[in-house]
Every structure is written in structure tokens, then in C-alpha cells.
Design an enzyme around this catalytic site. Structure first.
Site, PDB file in Angstrom:
ATOM      1  N   TYR A  78      44.847  48.160  23.463  1.00 14.33           N
ATOM      2  CA  TYR A  78      44.802  47.729  22.202  1.00 14.33           C
ATOM      3  C   TYR A  78      43.367  48.050  21.571  1.00 14.33           C
ATOM      4  O   TYR A  78      42.396  47.425  21.862  1.00 14.33           O
ATOM      5  CB  TYR A  78      45.160  46.461  21.735  1.00 14.33           C
ATOM      6  CG  TYR A  78      46.434  45.940  21.780  1.00 14.33           C
ATOM      7  CD1 TYR A  78      47.753  46.949  21.818  1.00 14.33           C
ATOM      8  CD2 TYR A  78      47.129  44.706  21.251  1.00 14.33           C
ATOM      9  CE1 TYR A  78      49.019  46.768  21.779  1.00 14.33           C
ATOM     10  CE2 TYR A  78      48.362  44.594  21.218  1.00 14.33           C
ATOM     11  CZ  TYR A  78      49.357  45.496  21.580  1.00 14.33           C
ATOM     12  OH  TYR A  78      50.520  45.159  21.625  1.00 14.33           O
TER      13      TYR A  78
ATOM     14  N   PHE B 145      57.026  44.083  16.170  1.00 12.38           N
ATOM     15  CA  PHE B 145      57.517  44.943  15.191  1.00 12.38           C
ATOM     16  C   PHE B 145      58.562  44.028  14.448  1.00 12.38           C
ATOM     17  O   PHE B 145      59.570  44.756  13.780  1.00 12.38           O
ATOM     18  CB  PHE B 145      57.858  46.155  15.471  1.00 12.38           C
ATOM     19  CG  PHE B 145      57.008  47.190  16.126  1.00 12.38           C
ATOM     20  CD1 PHE B 145      55.732  47.375  15.630  1.00 12.38           C
ATOM     21  CD2 PHE B 145      57.273  48.127  17.175  1.00 12.38           C
ATOM     22  CE1 PHE B 145      54.830  47.943  16.267  1.00 12.38           C
ATOM     23  CE2 PHE B 145      56.299  48.731  17.777  1.00 12.38           C
ATOM     24  CZ  PHE B 145      55.062  48.703  17.185  1.00 12.38           C
TER      25      PHE B 145
ATOM     26  N   GLY C 222      59.700  46.680  11.856  1.00 14.26           N
ATOM     27  CA  GLY C 222      61.220  47.295  11.844  1.00 14.26           C
ATOM     28  C   GLY C 222      60.876  48.624  12.496  1.00 14.26           C
ATOM     29  O   GLY C 222      60.034  48.982  13.464  1.00 14.26           O
TER      30      GLY C 222
ATOM     31  N   THR D 116      57.029  47.246   6.768  1.00 13.41           N
ATOM     32  CA  THR D 116      58.054  48.011   6.007  1.00 13.41           C
ATOM     33  C   THR D 116      57.908  47.500   4.564  1.00 13.41           C
ATOM     34  O   THR D 116      57.979  46.303   4.209  1.00 13.41           O
ATOM     35  CB  THR D 116      59.419  48.056   6.576  1.00 13.41           C
ATOM     36  OG1 THR D 116      60.162  48.894   5.714  1.00 13.41           O
ATOM     37  CG2 THR D 116      59.904  46.591   6.635  1.00 13.41           C
TER      38      THR D 116
END
Length: 297
Positions: free
Chosen positions: A61, A220, A224, A232
């Protein structure tokens, strides 16, 4: 009267090995995008203030580069930001990290060898400033028929036996990978991409984890199908309707749905925005009815 602040304890708890964590945690990947290190430090400290005691990270990361492939300026590692913000670490804080694939431009998505896995574990230790890692997930690249985890999981098990790692987990896997790994050493968690409207092939994996007492930790959950692109905005009518009924945001409904999939399910939403952080944590207090869940699907 002031409104009482909702903390991560509202989501309940689960035990990772010998450590108890609140089911609402924090994912650190997006912290590296903003060049403002102080903002990232503030978000991490605020997460702990809100009762978060489970933070997800990885050696890879990092921005610029890493899985997000974005960012400018000097390289910023999530593990170093965590150390800067939180060391000396609270006694109840569990940091879960991942090792496995290469994200270098020339070797992107190549599986690391056992020797390289050890070097990545040592990098996590150095950047976090720890003498051991609480949980290390072996992250794999799924390739049907050629993605065995046994050799590399055994390499991590040797590091656990040497005291460098306390507990082991898996990431981006199927049920057969869990079977394979559990034949080598105990698995405390499985971390996969999974959301209300994405990667529902993993419903069976989630169920099996629950039956075996293994934490299922979706990433996620808000993004999504958008994955690395972020949260989203394409919520369907059912999500919007349930959000209106509860007086919350659609993103909070998505997190609440995630937690409602089982007591062994943990959430690790990530953000670099303090306001979004508080909303994410507050989602752990949302109680969806059977009708809500049926409507969401």
C-alpha cells in the site's frame, strides 16, 4: 444535549486468534493517495478515538504506484503512516497486513517466492516498528489450476513458529485454498473483495468461513465493482429506499448489509476523509430488518 458519538463498539466484536476486535475496522490503502501526511495521521488517530482496534494494511500500500497506481510526490507507505500516527501502539490494537504479489511495474502480479515473502514480512516489521506482526494474510493471484497456496503458506507458518507473526490468514482465495492452508496451519481470517452487488460467488466461501470459525473480511464493500476507483455512486433503488427509511447514507447501508452477513464478518472501509470515517464507523449501529435484507437481496 449533545448527540452521543457512535463508536466501533456498536458493531460488536469477533476474535482473531487470541485477539478481540470490533467488527468495524479501518482499511489503510487510500491513506497513501493524499500527499498531506498530516491529514492521514489525523484520520488514523481519529479512527482509534472512535474505537477502531483493527487496522488493515499491506507492504504494497504505497503511492505513487502500488495497487491504486496513482499519486504524486514522495513515496508514502501506509505502514509508515500507521507508525507515525499510532506508535507506541495501543495494547488492544490489531494490525493485519498482507504479503504475496509483486506490484513493481516490471513484475506486476507475479507471486513472491518464499524467500521474498520473508523479506516482505521483514519490511512490514521495519516500517511498522514492530517486533512481530499480529496477523499476516497471504494474498494470492487466482489462476485456476496453478494457484496452490501450500508452499508459500508453509513459509509464513515457519515465520509464525519463529515468533515474527502471531496469526495467519488468506486473501483473494476460494474454498479450496482455505482447505489447503488449514492443512498447513490455523487460519484466523479470509479477506476477499465482496459487496452487496459484487463478487457474490464468494457467498459460499463466507458461509464456510462461518462454519469453521474463520473471520470473513470483505474489502471493497462500499466500492463494489468500482474496486480501486473508490466508493460507488451507482446505488440501486433498494439501497436508496432502505437508506431513506433509516435516515442514513447508501454507503452506510452497504456497510450495514456487510456486517449483517454473519457475526464472523468484519468490515474494513477505508477513507482519507475524517467525515467519511465517522459515517463508516456509525454504520455499525444500523440494524437492518428481515424485510430490509430481503429487499436488498
Amino acid at each position: 444535549m449533545p448527540v452521543e458519538e457512535i463508536t466501533a463498539s456498536a458493531a460488536g466484536t469477533w476474535t482473531l486468534g487470541d485477539r478481540t476486535v470490533h467488527r468495524m475496522g479501518f482499511g489503510s490503502m487510500r491513506l497513501t493517495v493524499d500527499p498531506d501526511r498530516e491529514r492521514a495521521v489525523r484520520v488514523l488517530r481519529r479512527a482509534v478515538e472512535l474505537g477502531v482496534n483493527h487496522i488493515d494494511t499491506a507492504a504494497f500500500y504505497v503511492s505513487p504506484g502500488g495497487p491504486l497506481g496513482v499519486g504524486t510526490g514522495p513515496r508514502r507507505y501506509a505502514t509508515e503512516l500507521i507508525r507515525e500516527a499510532l506508535a507506541p501502539y495501543p495494547d488492544d490494537l490489531v494490525i493485519t497486513t498482507k504479503v504475496g504479489p509483486s506490484f513493481d511495474a516490471a513484475t506486476r502480479h507475479r507471486e513472491l517466492t518464499p524467500a521474498e515473502l520473508r523479506r516482505e514480512v521483514e519490511e512490514n516489521l521495519r516500517r511498522l516498528g514492530r517486533d512481530h506482526l499480529d496477523v499476516v494474510n497471504l494474498r494470492i493471484v487466482r489462476r485456476e489450476g496453478r494457484d496452490s497456496v501450500a508452499e508459500r503458506f508453509a513459509a509464513l507458518a515457519e515465520l509464525r513458529d519463529a515468533g515474527l507473526i502471531r496469526h495467519l490468514g488468506l486473501s483473494n482465495v476460494r474454498v479450496d485454498h482455505l482447505d489447503e492452508a488449514q492443512a498447513v496451519a490455523p487460519v484466523v481470517c479470509v479477506q476477499n473483495a465482496y459487496a452487496l452487488d459484487a463478487n457474490r460467488w464468494a457467498d459460499d466461501l463466507l458461509r464456510v468461513c462461518g462454519e469453521r470459525g474463520v473471520a470473513f473480511v470483505p474489502f471493497f464493500a462500499i466500492a463494489g465493482a468500482g474496486r480501486e476507483a473508490g466508493a460507488t455512486g451507482g446505488h440501486d433503488d433498494a439501497v436508496r429506499a432502505v437508506a431513506r427509511a433509516h435516515g442514513v447514507t447508501p454507503h452506510q447501508v452497504r456497510l450495514a448489509w456487510t456486517l449483517h452477513q454473519g457475526r464472523h464478518v468484519l468490515a474494513i472501509p477505508g477513507t482519507g476523509d475524517p467525515e467519511h470515517l465517522a459515517q463508516n464507523v456509525a454504520a455499525g449501529a444500523i440494524r437492518l430488518s428481515a424485510d430490509d435484507l430481503a429487499r436488498l437481496g
